[in-house]
Design an enzyme around this catalytic site. Structure first.
Site, mmCIF file in Angstrom:
data_model
loop_
_atom_site.group_PDB
_atom_site.id
_atom_site.type_symbol
_atom_site.label_atom_id
_atom_site.label_comp_id
_atom_site.label_asym_id
_atom_site.label_seq_id
_atom_site.Cartn_x
_atom_site.Cartn_y
_atom_site.Cartn_z
ATOM 1 C CG HIS A 16 41.743 35.458 34.996
ATOM 2 N ND1 HIS A 16 43.167 35.470 34.485
ATOM 3 C CD2 HIS A 16 42.119 35.903 36.388
ATOM 4 C CE1 HIS A 16 43.971 35.810 35.260
ATOM 5 N NE2 HIS A 16 43.355 36.114 36.585
ATOM 6 C CB CYS A 35 46.176 34.001 39.056
ATOM 7 S SG CYS A 35 46.161 35.901 38.928
ATOM 8 C CG HIS A 41 41.160 36.802 40.871
ATOM 9 N ND1 HIS A 41 41.388 35.420 40.387
ATOM 10 C CD2 HIS A 41 41.817 37.411 40.039
ATOM 11 C CE1 HIS A 41 42.551 35.339 39.957
ATOM 12 N NE2 HIS A 41 42.721 36.535 39.546
ATOM 13 C CG HIS A 43 43.431 40.695 36.885
ATOM 14 N ND1 HIS A 43 44.363 41.089 37.786
ATOM 15 C CD2 HIS A 43 43.416 39.299 36.729
ATOM 16 C CE1 HIS A 43 44.962 39.846 38.496
ATOM 17 N NE2 HIS A 43 44.186 38.775 37.797
ATOM 18 C CG ASP A 81 33.738 46.011 30.266
ATOM 19 O OD1 ASP A 81 34.831 45.864 31.251
ATOM 20 O OD2 ASP A 81 32.916 46.671 30.557
ATOM 21 C CG HIS A 82 31.561 44.436 33.828
ATOM 22 N ND1 HIS A 82 32.278 45.265 33.428
ATOM 23 C CD2 HIS A 82 31.101 44.457 35.062
ATOM 24 C CE1 HIS A 82 32.367 46.199 34.476
ATOM 25 N NE2 HIS A 82 31.755 45.817 35.256
ATOM 26 C CD GLU A 126 46.795 39.213 35.057
ATOM 27 O OE1 GLU A 126 46.142 38.481 34.149
ATOM 28 O OE2 GLU A 126 47.720 38.847 35.640
#
Ligand code: NI
Length: 137
Positions: A16, A35, A41, A43, A81-82, A126
């Protein structure tokens, strides 16, 4: 019957970036820190879904955890996911993908699949030390 809360843990990795396009770069960097990285990047999100309700006298369950596991897999893990949350998920086109906002999206997606007789709450990590909770208020 007594009310009991059952919990299921899950996990997903997502990328994100937190920013407001109407803000100057300097303000974005100041408010969102790391962020705000324009190159995104990731998490490692840890999720705990909690369902509270009366024990069913026939099954002894509040909710069949294999059903809850399947719901989390299909509605949340497969969806998040991903993924790059900003770019790939409709919900975050105009909404910052903070842990707070992600927890509300997760709650809303699960809420419509779980019996209204059951209370739902979400805990989303997170980072190992930063987490949020949401229960529909
Ligand atoms: Ni971040």
């Amino acid at each position: 019957m007594p009310k009991v809360t059952v919990h299921r843990k899950a996990h997903f990795n997502s990328a994100h970036r937190l920013y407001r396009k109407e803000w100057a770069d300097e303000k974005n960097s100041q408010v969102f820190g790391k962020c705000n990285n324009p190159y995104y990047h990731g998490h490692n999100y840890e999720l705990i879904v909690s369902v509270k309700g009366e024990i069913d006298p026939e099954t002894g369950f509040v909710m069949d955890l294999s059903i809850l596991r399947g719901l989390i897999k299909s509605e949340i893990e497969d969806y998040f996911d991903h993924k790059n949350l900003n770019i790939e998920l409709e919900e975050f086109k105009d909404l910052n993908p903070t842990a707070e906002n992600i927890s509300v999206v997760i709650y809303n997606k699960l809420r419509e699949k779980i019996s209204q007789d059951l209370e739902l709450s979400i805990k989303l990590y997170e980072t190992p030390r930063n987490f949020v909770t949401y229960s529909g208020e």
